[in-house]
Every structure is written in structure tokens, then in C-alpha cells.
Design a protein around this motif. Sequence first.
Motif, PDB file in Angstrom:
ATOM      1  N   THR A 114       0.835  -1.209   0.000  1.00  0.00           N
ATOM      2  CA  THR A 114       0.000   0.000   0.000  1.00  0.00           C
ATOM      3  C   THR A 114       0.865   1.254   0.000  1.00  0.00           C
ATOM      4  OG1 THR A 114      -1.748  -1.175   1.189  1.00  0.00           O
ATOM      5  CG2 THR A 114      -1.816   1.226   1.247  1.00  0.00           C
ATOM      6  N   GLU A 115       1.926   1.253   0.805  1.00  0.00           N
ATOM      7  CA  GLU A 115       2.830   2.408   0.860  1.00  0.00           C
ATOM      8  C   GLU A 115       3.477   2.654  -0.480  1.00  0.00           C
ATOM      9  OE1 GLU A 115       3.907   5.173   2.860  1.00  0.00           O
ATOM     10  OE2 GLU A 115       2.300   4.268   3.956  1.00  0.00           O
ATOM     11  N   GLN A 116       3.890   1.587  -1.137  1.00  0.00           N
ATOM     12  CA  GLN A 116       4.553   1.722  -2.433  1.00  0.00           C
ATOM     13  C   GLN A 116       3.592   2.240  -3.496  1.00  0.00           C
ATOM     14  OE1 GLN A 116       5.778  -2.310  -2.649  1.00  0.00           O
ATOM     15  NE2 GLN A 116       7.356  -2.069  -1.092  1.00  0.00           N
ATOM     16  N   LEU A 117       2.362   1.743  -3.479  1.00  0.00           N
ATOM     17  CA  LEU A 117       1.375   2.224  -4.440  1.00  0.00           C
ATOM     18  C   LEU A 117       1.052   3.692  -4.199  1.00  0.00           C
ATOM     19  CD1 LEU A 117      -0.558   1.689  -6.772  1.00  0.00           C
ATOM     20  CD2 LEU A 117      -2.254   0.911  -5.095  1.00  0.00           C
ATOM     21  N   LEU A 118       1.008   4.086  -2.952  1.00  0.00           N
ATOM     22  CA  LEU A 118       0.768   5.495  -2.623  1.00  0.00           C
ATOM     23  C   LEU A 118       1.861   6.378  -3.207  1.00  0.00           C
ATOM     24  CD1 LEU A 118      -0.904   7.594  -0.996  1.00  0.00           C
ATOM     25  CD2 LEU A 118       0.576   7.089   0.954  1.00  0.00           C
ATOM     26  N   ALA A 119       3.116   5.984  -3.020  1.00  0.00           N
ATOM     27  CA  ALA A 119       4.237   6.764  -3.555  1.00  0.00           C
ATOM     28  C   ALA A 119       4.203   6.790  -5.078  1.00  0.00           C
ATOM     29  CB  ALA A 119       5.566   6.187  -3.064  1.00  0.00           C
ATOM     30  N   LEU A 120       3.920   5.640  -5.690  1.00  0.00           N
ATOM     31  CA  LEU A 120       3.860   5.550  -7.147  1.00  0.00           C
ATOM     32  C   LEU A 120       2.749   6.425  -7.713  1.00  0.00           C
ATOM     33  CD1 LEU A 120       5.268   3.933  -9.457  1.00  0.00           C
ATOM     34  CD2 LEU A 120       3.364   2.321  -9.307  1.00  0.00           C
ATOM     35  N   THR A 121       1.606   6.434  -7.045  1.00  0.00           N
ATOM     36  CA  THR A 121       0.469   7.229  -7.506  1.00  0.00           C
ATOM     37  C   THR A 121       0.765   8.720  -7.420  1.00  0.00           C
ATOM     38  OG1 THR A 121      -1.067   5.491  -6.793  1.00  0.00           O
ATOM     39  CG2 THR A 121      -1.988   7.694  -7.134  1.00  0.00           C
ATOM     40  N   ARG A 122       1.404   9.149  -6.345  1.00  0.00           N
ATOM     41  CA  ARG A 122       1.742  10.566  -6.198  1.00  0.00           C
ATOM     42  C   ARG A 122       2.648  11.031  -7.322  1.00  0.00           C
ATOM     43  NH1 ARG A 122       3.407  11.959  -0.034  1.00  0.00           N
ATOM     44  NH2 ARG A 122       3.813  13.941  -1.078  1.00  0.00           N
ATOM     45  N   VAL A 123       3.649  10.227  -7.644  1.00  0.00           N
ATOM     46  CA  VAL A 123       4.595  10.615  -8.690  1.00  0.00           C
ATOM     47  C   VAL A 123       3.942  10.550 -10.067  1.00  0.00           C
ATOM     48  CG1 VAL A 123       6.750   9.992  -9.825  1.00  0.00           C
ATOM     49  CG2 VAL A 123       6.600   9.956  -7.333  1.00  0.00           C
ATOM     50  N   ALA A 124       3.156   9.504 -10.324  1.00  0.00           N
ATOM     51  CA  ALA A 124       2.491   9.374 -11.626  1.00  0.00           C
ATOM     52  C   ALA A 124       1.567  10.557 -11.883  1.00  0.00           C
ATOM     53  CB  ALA A 124       1.710   8.065 -11.686  1.00  0.00           C
ATOM     54  N   ARG A 125       0.879  11.008 -10.855  1.00  0.00           N
ATOM     55  CA  ARG A 125      -0.018  12.158 -11.013  1.00  0.00           C
ATOM     56  C   ARG A 125       0.778  13.436 -11.234  1.00  0.00           C
ATOM     57  NH1 ARG A 125      -4.318  13.613  -6.368  1.00  0.00           N
ATOM     58  NH2 ARG A 125      -2.381  14.052  -5.245  1.00  0.00           N
ATOM     59  N   THR A 126       1.877  13.608 -10.497  1.00  0.00           N
ATOM     60  CA  THR A 126       2.707  14.803 -10.652  1.00  0.00           C
ATOM     61  C   THR A 126       3.325  14.877 -12.043  1.00  0.00           C
ATOM     62  OG1 THR A 126       3.224  14.809  -8.280  1.00  0.00           O
ATOM     63  CG2 THR A 126       4.687  16.048  -9.739  1.00  0.00           C
ATOM     64  N   LEU A 127       3.810  13.737 -12.532  1.00  0.00           N
ATOM     65  CA  LEU A 127       4.467  13.695 -13.839  1.00  0.00           C
ATOM     66  C   LEU A 127       3.479  13.590 -14.998  1.00  0.00           C
ATOM     67  CD1 LEU A 127       7.424  11.221 -13.097  1.00  0.00           C
ATOM     68  CD2 LEU A 127       7.473  13.726 -13.088  1.00  0.00           C
ATOM     69  N   LYS A 128       2.192  13.372 -14.660  1.00  0.00           N
ATOM     70  CA  LYS A 128       1.185  13.097 -15.696  1.00  0.00           C
ATOM     71  C   LYS A 128       1.652  11.951 -16.599  1.00  0.00           C
ATOM     72  CE  LYS A 128      -0.850  17.738 -15.832  1.00  0.00           C
ATOM     73  NZ  LYS A 128      -0.196  18.213 -14.611  1.00  0.00           N
ATOM     74  N   ALA A 129       2.135  10.910 -15.941  1.00  0.00           N
ATOM     75  CA  ALA A 129       2.711   9.773 -16.651  1.00  0.00           C
ATOM     76  C   ALA A 129       1.654   9.019 -17.449  1.00  0.00           C
ATOM     77  CB  ALA A 129       3.377   8.825 -15.658  1.00  0.00           C
ATOM     78  N   LYS A 130       2.046   8.531 -18.605  1.00  0.00           N
ATOM     79  CA  LYS A 130       1.207   7.675 -19.441  1.00  0.00           C
ATOM     80  C   LYS A 130       1.829   6.283 -19.434  1.00  0.00           C
ATOM     81  CE  LYS A 130      -1.371  11.179 -20.630  1.00  0.00           C
ATOM     82  NZ  LYS A 130      -2.747  11.310 -20.083  1.00  0.00           N
TER      83      LYS A 130
END
Length: 358
Positions: A114-130
Motif C-alpha cells: 500500500t505504501e509503495q502504491l501510494l508513492a507511485l500514484t503521487r509521482v504518476a499524477r505529478t508527472l502526468k505519466a502515461k
Amino acid sequence: MHLDRHAGTQRQRLFQAVLTDEAPRADHVGNDVDTDRLLGHGGASFDLRRRGGLENLDRHPGAGNESQGARTACAQNATDHRYCAVRALCFSESPYQSIRMIELFAIEHVMASTEQLLALTRVARTLKAKLPSLRLIEVGGGVPSRALLESAMIHVCRDVYCRYGASEAGPMARAPARDVLARPGLAGYVLPGVEIAIVDPGGKPCPLGKVGLVRCRRDPRWDGADASWVDLGDIGWLTERGEIFVVGRAADLGTPDSEAARQVSPVHEAEHLLRLEWNSTDAAAVLVEANDGRQQLWVATVDCPDAKPEQLETSLRERGFDYAVHIVPVPAIPRGVSGKVNRAELTALLRVRMKTAV
């Protein structure tokens, strides 16, 4: 309750093989392998986890450190079904690395706490990753909140599965995030070969639908002996359909002695909202009984000057939680060696700071 179910779709059958350790190891893959029972990434990654290769992934919450909290296992399915071999098994030390590796290697499957997914989601949203290659995320090792699942499904991957279990016994239940979002408290559908029981504080079995303490076992053991029961420390209940609902930790909520215990704890929802919506470096919450007997939500935040109690109350109310909220800035969240929040120490810290503020 003991279930012996067979999944109906190929994907479900593949995951059944992975989660019940039926999938062959990658080094045993050959042309004669039954591809209907083999998930190209799953057998290898699960095998590694059972042998210690991935065992620490779920034991290192971020503790405010994004790089530590995003150590993620990524695996890619084989596209050549003649071999069904693992094409990539990757690890990353930060959510930024995870995003780049998913893009670079066209990763299809991510296993994360859960912690890892939280960190991944924050970065993906910031970077607008596709991330068009990513087909599935499986999350375990903690309680995924509604806020986290919704954000992950928007910014990282549409298909997310939640896994429930314990390090002592392995995965016990799993369910797609869409079901978890639709049915508050659902932890998953009990897996084949798994037995879950609900007991009262005295250890007496509870009937289906009654709230109690969750214990589980995987039977039989590898040596044929009866497996020992593992107390998970959670409060929840079972249904006749083999669904396990979990509302929180017994250590946080107390004894499940009434139907009031059926209400899902808002603790993880508040923590994830603050880190996702207000970019708090770290956050942890506890439920505290006020003088009028009602429970209040006290939240400690690190480097989060913009969060307001009334805003968090509104966000929680939209998700079905109606609590008075107090937000208290702290220099650091007290955590144990495993990274888990020490809620007893946190409660004491917040009481002191609340008195000082008054």
C-alpha cells in the motif's frame, strides 16, 4: 470457513495458480507447460517471494521517505506463448525509477505494498505519466483506502486488485478494487485452500455475519500436518458467499463487542487523503474518545501547512466518514522498526500537543 472455489475466467485461474503456489517456477518453464495454469510473471515472482527474494517488499513502509516506500517488483508477461517465460523482473528504489522502468520495459504487472502504491500514484499524477503497457496492479501489505484506490485507478492503472493476508500465512483473500470501492470494508474473497474464522475475544467461533476477531490458516501444511491458526489482529466478519470484511485493527478499535464495530475505521482514509491531496510528507491518525463520548479523529502531519480540519472533514464525509477532525503538525511520525505507525506513542504525543495548543 473453508472454500474450494475454481475461478471462472482465464485471468482468475492464472491468479489462483499464483496465489496458491501452483504455478511452476520460471526455471521449469518449457514447451510442454499448460499455459492455462501459468502466469508468465506470477509463478516466478511468487516463488521468489516464498524463498525470500521479495519478502521484504511489504515490510518497509515509506515512513516519510518516498524512495524507501516505492521499492516495487514489476514483471512483464511473455507475449510468445510457446515459452511463457518471464521477460522482465525489475526492482526500483524510488517511485520515479518505477515510472521510468514501466515505460522503458513496457511492464504489464506491478506488485506493491500500500505504501509503495501510494508513492507511485503521487509521482504518476505529478508527472502526468502515461503507462499504456500497465495492465494490472496487485496491492497488499496494508489497508488500501478509497482515496488511494480511486487515485491509482485514474493515474496509474485501471485494473487494481487488493490482496489480504499475513506474512505468516501468505495471501488469504483478494478482490478487484472496483468491488472493494463498491462495498466498504470488503478485504477480498477467500482463496481456495484457505480457512478463515471469526472468533470472539474468548476465542469462541462467531456465526456468519457477526463481527469478531479474524484468524486464518492454510491447510494442509506442506508436511501434511494441520496448519496452526494465525491471529491477524483485525476486526471483521465473514459472509456465506466467502467474503471477508475488515474494518480495522483490534489494537486501534478495541474489542468488537457491538455492531458499532462494523463501521470501517477512517484512519487510513485520512492518512492517504492528506498525502495525496495535500502532499503531506507523512501523516498518521488515531481515533480518540472525546468528553462527550463521541470519537474524534486526531491527525498528525509532517510538512503540511495547507491542510485544514474542515477541508479534511468534508473529504471524509464524501467517503462516508463523519468525524470531527483535529490536525496537529509534528516533526516526525513515531514508527517501529518495520515502518508501522506506533499508534500508542502517537496518541500520547498528540495529547501533549493538543494540551499545549490549548
